[in-house]
Design an enzyme around this catalytic site. Structure first.
Site, PDB file in Angstrom:
ATOM      1  N   GLU A  87       0.819  -1.220   0.000  1.00 39.16           N
ATOM      2  CA  GLU A  87       0.000   0.000   0.000  1.00 39.16           C
ATOM      3  C   GLU A  87       0.855   1.273   0.000  1.00 39.16           C
ATOM      4  O   GLU A  87       0.336   2.366   0.229  1.00 39.16           O
ATOM      5  CB  GLU A  87      -0.936   0.017   1.216  1.00 39.16           C
ATOM      6  CG  GLU A  87      -1.929  -1.137   1.273  1.00 39.16           C
ATOM      7  CD  GLU A  87      -2.953  -1.121   0.131  1.00 39.16           C
ATOM      8  OE1 GLU A  87      -2.978  -0.156  -0.646  1.00 39.16           O
ATOM      9  OE2 GLU A  87      -3.717  -2.093   0.025  1.00 39.16           O
TER      10      GLU A  87
HETATM   11  N1  PCA Z   1      -6.475  -1.058  -0.105  1.00 40.24           N
HETATM   12  C1  PCA Z   1      -6.652  -0.781   1.284  1.00 40.24           C
HETATM   13  C2  PCA Z   1      -6.687   0.697   1.343  1.00 40.24           C
HETATM   14  C3  PCA Z   1      -7.295   1.084   0.058  1.00 40.24           C
HETATM   15  C4  PCA Z   1      -7.080  -0.080  -0.822  1.00 40.24           C
HETATM   16  O1  PCA Z   1      -7.423  -0.223  -1.971  1.00 40.24           O
HETATM   17  C5  PCA Z   1      -7.955  -1.358   1.743  1.00 40.24           C
HETATM   18  O2  PCA Z   1      -8.599  -2.123   1.017  1.00 40.24           O
HETATM   19  O3  PCA Z   1      -8.369  -1.057   2.878  1.00 40.24           O
END
Ligand code: PCA
Length: 160
Positions: A87
Site C-alpha cells: 500500500e
Molecule cells: N487497499 C486498502 C486501502 C485502500 C485499498 O485499496 C484497503 O482495502 O483497505
C-alpha cells in the site's frame, strides 16, 4: 505453544473479498490472515476514487463523508509488513488506528476481548493525509466496489 502476535486491520477498498487485491491477503507466502467479520467506521470519512488507476482513498478528514463499510481481519506481523509495502505506506497511505463498529462477527465463541460494550474495536486502517485538495469534490462513497456503477474499475499495478 508460542502464539504469534496478531493485529486487527479494517479494509474498505481493493483488499476486501471479491475486490482486485483480495488475493494479497490470502496468499500464505505474505503471512497469516484470518477473516473476523464486517464493520463500519464510527466516524465519517470521505472515501473517493482518485488518480488514473482509480484507486480508493479514505481521506483522513473525520466528520466529512459517510460511515465507511468494510471487513475486519486479524493479521500477523509478516502480513502487516507486506501490506505496508504493498500500500506504499507511509508515502501514499498512512496506517493509523481507528475505531470500528462491529456489524457481524465470525463466531460467537470467538468474540474479541478488545471489544467494548458498545460493540466497537480499534483496528489499523490505511487512510491518507497526502491527498490533493480537489479530491474532496469527488463523489463520497460509503461502500467501495471496484466493479460498481461508477465505472471506475481499479487498474492493477501490472496494468499501469
Ligand atoms: N487497499 C486498502 C486501502 C485502500 C485499498 O485499496 C484497503 O482495502 O483497505
Amino acid at each position: 505453544m508460542n502464539e504469534k502476535k496478531m493485529h486487527y486491520i479494517f479494509v474498505y477498498g481493493t483488499l476486501k473479498k471479491g475486490q482486485p487485491n483480495y488475493h494479497i491477503m490470502t496468499d500464505a507466502k505474505n503471512g497469516k490472515t484470518v477473516f473476523k467479520g464486517t464493520g463500519r467506521t464510527i466516524e465519517k470519512y470521505p472515501l473517493v476514487i482518485a488518480q488514473k488507476a482509480n484507486i480508493p482513498f479514505l481521506m483522513n478528514v473525520p466528520g466529512t463523508g459517510h460511515h465507511i463499510s468494510g471487513e475486519i481481519y486479524s493479521v500477523d506481523d509478516q502480513m502487516l509488513q507486506f501490506l505496508d509495502e504493498f500500500e506504499s505506506c507511509p508515502d501514499m497511505y498512512q496506517r493509523t488506528i481507528k475505531r470500528i463498529e462491529i456489524l457481524e462477527w465470525g463466531g460467537k465463541d470467538d468474540l474479541p476481548e478488545e471489544r467494548t460494550a458498545a460493540n466497537t474495536i480499534e483496528c489499523f486502517v490505511y487512510s491518507t493525509t497526502s491527498y490533493q485538495p480537489e479530491w474532496l469534490n469527488l463523489p463520497h462513497l460509503d461502500c467501495y466496489d471496484s466493479y460498481g456503477t461508477h465505472g471506475l474499475c481499479y487498474v492493477t499495478h501490472l496494468d499501469r
